[in-house]
Design an enzyme around this catalytic site. Structure first.
Site, PDB file in Angstrom:
ATOM      1  NE  ARG A  95      76.477  82.969  47.844  1.00  0.00           N
ATOM      2  CZ  ARG A  95      75.752  81.945  48.302  1.00  0.00           C
ATOM      3  NH1 ARG A  95      75.286  81.047  47.477  1.00  0.00           N
ATOM      4  NH2 ARG A  95      75.485  81.828  49.583  1.00  0.00           N
ATOM      5  CE  LYS A 153      78.864  81.397  52.598  1.00  0.00           C
ATOM      6  NZ  LYS A 153      77.933  80.583  53.383  1.00  0.00           N
ATOM      7  CG  ASN A 154      78.040  79.608  56.988  1.00  0.00           C
ATOM      8  OD1 ASN A 154      77.909  80.436  56.093  1.00  0.00           O
ATOM      9  ND2 ASN A 154      77.807  78.318  56.811  1.00  0.00           N
ATOM     10  CG  ASP A 200      77.609  73.760  54.027  1.00  0.00           C
ATOM     11  OD1 ASP A 200      76.431  73.390  53.881  1.00  0.00           O
ATOM     12  OD2 ASP A 200      77.918  74.929  54.290  1.00  0.00           O
ATOM     13  CB  CYS A 226      72.966  77.314  48.072  1.00  0.00           C
ATOM     14  SG  CYS A 226      74.655  77.928  48.005  1.00  0.00           S
ATOM     15  NE  ARG A 270      69.002  76.966  52.591  1.00  0.00           N
ATOM     16  CZ  ARG A 270      70.216  77.472  52.434  1.00  0.00           C
ATOM     17  NH1 ARG A 270      70.585  77.934  51.258  1.00  0.00           N
ATOM     18  NH2 ARG A 270      71.062  77.536  53.443  1.00  0.00           N
TER      19      ARG A 270
HETATM   20  C1  UD1 Z   1      73.172  77.289  57.400  1.00  0.00           C
HETATM   21  C2  UD1 Z   1      74.381  77.622  56.580  1.00  0.00           C
HETATM   22  C3  UD1 Z   1      74.541  76.639  55.443  1.00  0.00           C
HETATM   23  C4  UD1 Z   1      74.539  75.218  55.964  1.00  0.00           C
HETATM   24  C5  UD1 Z   1      73.362  74.970  56.885  1.00  0.00           C
HETATM   25  C6  UD1 Z   1      73.420  73.616  57.588  1.00  0.00           C
HETATM   26  C7  UD1 Z   1      74.614  80.012  56.845  1.00  0.00           C
HETATM   27  C8  UD1 Z   1      74.491  81.349  56.217  1.00  0.00           C
HETATM   28  N1  UD1 Z   1      74.241  78.978  56.083  1.00  0.00           N
HETATM   29  O1  UD1 Z   1      72.030  77.404  56.545  1.00  0.00           O
HETATM   30  O2  UD1 Z   1      75.775  76.893  54.798  1.00  0.00           O
HETATM   31  O3  UD1 Z   1      74.443  74.321  54.869  1.00  0.00           O
HETATM   32  O4  UD1 Z   1      73.309  75.966  57.906  1.00  0.00           O
HETATM   33  O5  UD1 Z   1      74.593  73.498  58.312  1.00  0.00           O
HETATM   34  O6  UD1 Z   1      75.066  79.871  57.951  1.00  0.00           O
HETATM   35  N2  UD1 Z   1      64.690  74.650  58.761  1.00  0.00           N
HETATM   36  C9  UD1 Z   1      63.325  74.741  58.958  1.00  0.00           C
HETATM   37  N3  UD1 Z   1      62.834  75.923  59.441  1.00  0.00           N
HETATM   38  C10 UD1 Z   1      63.617  76.980  59.743  1.00  0.00           C
HETATM   39  C11 UD1 Z   1      65.002  76.882  59.534  1.00  0.00           C
HETATM   40  C12 UD1 Z   1      65.523  75.697  59.041  1.00  0.00           C
HETATM   41  O7  UD1 Z   1      62.584  73.804  58.695  1.00  0.00           O
HETATM   42  O8  UD1 Z   1      63.098  78.014  60.180  1.00  0.00           O
HETATM   43  C13 UD1 Z   1      65.260  73.386  58.244  1.00  0.00           C
HETATM   44  C14 UD1 Z   1      65.943  73.558  56.890  1.00  0.00           C
HETATM   45  O9  UD1 Z   1      65.023  73.439  55.837  1.00  0.00           O
HETATM   46  C15 UD1 Z   1      66.953  72.430  56.930  1.00  0.00           C
HETATM   47  C16 UD1 Z   1      67.358  72.365  58.419  1.00  0.00           C
HETATM   48  O10 UD1 Z   1      66.300  73.007  59.127  1.00  0.00           O
HETATM   49  O11 UD1 Z   1      66.337  71.223  56.584  1.00  0.00           O
HETATM   50  C17 UD1 Z   1      68.666  73.030  58.756  1.00  0.00           C
HETATM   51  O12 UD1 Z   1      68.669  74.355  58.248  1.00  0.00           O
HETATM   52  P1  UD1 Z   1      69.552  75.506  58.897  1.00  0.00           P
HETATM   53  O13 UD1 Z   1      70.511  74.914  59.876  1.00  0.00           O
HETATM   54  O14 UD1 Z   1      68.653  76.581  59.356  1.00  0.00           O
HETATM   55  O15 UD1 Z   1      70.370  76.013  57.662  1.00  0.00           O
HETATM   56  P2  UD1 Z   1      70.581  77.495  57.187  1.00  0.00           P
HETATM   57  O16 UD1 Z   1      70.656  78.431  58.361  1.00  0.00           O
HETATM   58  O17 UD1 Z   1      69.621  77.803  56.092  1.00  0.00           O
END
Ligand code: UD1
Length: 419
Positions: free
Chosen positions: A398, A22-23, A306, A118, A123
């Site tokens: 999803r 998915k991702n 996850d 989610c 986030r």
């Molecule tokens: C993606 C995945 C999700 C998975 C997560 C961690 C997708 C669509 N979703 O989510 O399923 O649980 O990776 O493996 O691929 N953060 C910041 N600033 C940012 C971005 C992230 O502070 O600009 C923080 C987040 O709050 C979190 C951490 O970084 O604490 C990791 O987040 P991130 O790896 O970006 O997760 P997602 O891309 O939201």
């Protein structure tokens, strides 16, 4: 509203084949708009988030055909760079933020609603924005939309403050079409980052180092369509591994990449589960008693956030007290209330859940709070002492293709009802 009804107590036995990640595919589909071209993407899972992404791209002007697990994406006609009208669709998933990087790369401008996804904690997307700004984009966030413009998209040296899957892929999507060299430091290393980079390279991009924490991207003027097959889903694989283990089953999980599963294999083995690599997959044989273990979620190659929810179900019936420390998303423990309703003994202290195993879980009506919590609820239902009703399964749809059919094929008693 749909719900699952599960009659617990049946060990899973047989074989299951894992579909595409998915991702990964949620980064690859937007990547296909980076040029006016046609790409063929195979091993695409039939899940709600993917269908929603396809729907958004079609609304923006792409022509997309689906046959079984293959998508043909034709972006030869101009694609709209303003997605603001489609905030209902983008608000239902996280990955809609990849339209920012892809549209900025192709058109030097993009207007995209802030993403949904989610509800598992704060986030922010500040690291995505920081990356786009470093590439020369002017970024304004107003009325719930991110508006970006970068007449001169230029390579830059970017050091991410946190390891972010989304920011790494998003900035990579824009940087492949920027002028000159972009270096991403403290980049995420998840398998799906490598997969998106492989797809982009087949489209003519020049990306080196994906899968390490330093990614170098030399911008290119021209890209072209390609044919690509998406990697198998690491999280779905882990979910079935845990389902086999928790039900004391014996399941061969096919179409997997064992290397991606090492953190999960190590923890299941520590619990006393037998995990065997076979020619065409991973066999998981559940044993009793399950031993208590400690898990801390980490970016890849650590234990994935996850999979901590499904892992909690194994801990709920393991001998002794286990802990889960969630270091990525601070609110990813909402599901424990539902496990408690089934008799699990869980206490939460800040980012750590302590779970003391009980003999069995007791069947009742439970609710799904997010996608992976949904997977945990299904595992709980599979071992409970009677009929469990799981509501709000829209979250599960999803991200899991044919979950109920696959589980039935393995001997589970599960049905979907509409209410
Ligand atoms: C993606 C995945 C999700 C998975 C997560 C961690 C997708 C669509 N979703 O989510 O399923 O649980 O990776 O493996 O691929 N953060 C910041 N600033 C940012 C971005 C992230 O502070 O600009 C923080 C987040 O709050 C979190 C951490 O970084 O604490 C990791 O987040 P991130 O790896 O970006 O997760 P997602 O891309 O939201």
């Amino acid at each position: 509203m749909e719900a699952f009804i599960i009659e617990g107590g049946n060990p899973l036995r047989g074989e299951v084949t894992i579909s595409g990640a998915k991702n990964a595919v949620l980064g690859i589909i937007p990547a296909a708009v980076l040029c006016a071209c046609t790409s063929k993407i195979e091993n695409v899972p039939d899940i709600k988030d993917v269908n929603k992404m396809v729907d958004i791209l079609e609304k923006l002007g792409a022509e997309i055909y689906r046959e079984k697990d293959t998508l043909i994406i034709n972006t030869e006609k101009p694609i709209a760079y303003d997605v603001s009208e489609y905030d209902e669709e983008t608000g239902q998933m996280r990955a809609s933020y990849y339209l920012l990087g892809a549209l900025l790369g192709r058109y030097r401008k993009a207007i995209v609603p802030l993403p949904g996804g989610c509800n598992i904690g704060d986030r922010p997307i500040d690291q995505h924005i920081k990356g786009f700004q470093a590439l020369g984009a002017k970024v304004v966030i107003e009325h719930g939309h991110v508006k970006m413009e970068a007449p001169n998209l230029k390579g830059a040296h970017i050091f991410f403050d946190v390891v972010s899957v989304g920011a790494t892929i998003n900035v990579m999507l824009a940087a492949v079409r920027a002028d000159g060299l972009t270096v991403l430091e403290n980049a995420a290393k998840e398998p799906h980052i490598v997969d998106v980079a492989n797809f982009l390279n087949l489209m003519g991009a020049n990306i080196k180092g994906a899968g390490t924490d330093v990614i170098k991207i030399r911008g290119v003027d021209e890209m072209h369509g390609c044919e690509y097959s998406v990697i198998p889903d690491q999280i779905t694989t882990g979910t079935y591994m845990m389902a086999a283990a928790v039900t004391k089953g014996n399941v061969l999980i096919k179409n997997v990449i064992p290397k991606h599963m090492e953190a999960i294999t190590a923890k299941l083995t520590e619990m006393g589960v037998e995990v065997r690599e076979e020619d065409d997959g991973i066999r998981v044989i559940g044993k009793r008693p399950l031993k208590a273990i400690n898990v801390k979620t980490m970016p890849y190659p650590g234990f994935p956030t996850d999979l901590q929810q499904p892992m909690a179900v194994l801990m709920a019936i393991a001998r002794g007290t286990s802990t889960i420390t969630e270091s990525i998303f601070e609110s990813r423990f909402k599901y424990v209330d539902e496990l408690r309703r089934m008799g699990a003994t869980v206490s939460i202290n800040s980012r750590t859940a302590s779970i003391t195993g009980v003999k069995t879980l007791s069947a009742t009506k439970i609710r799904t709070t997010d996608l992976r919590a949904g997977a945990a609820m299904v595992l709980a239902g599979l071992i409970a002492d009677g009929e469990t009703k799981i509501t709000d399964i829209v979250h599960i749809d999803r991200g899991y293709e044919n979950l109920q059919e696959n589980l039935r094929g393995l001997g589970a008693v599960i049905r979907r009802i509409s209410e």
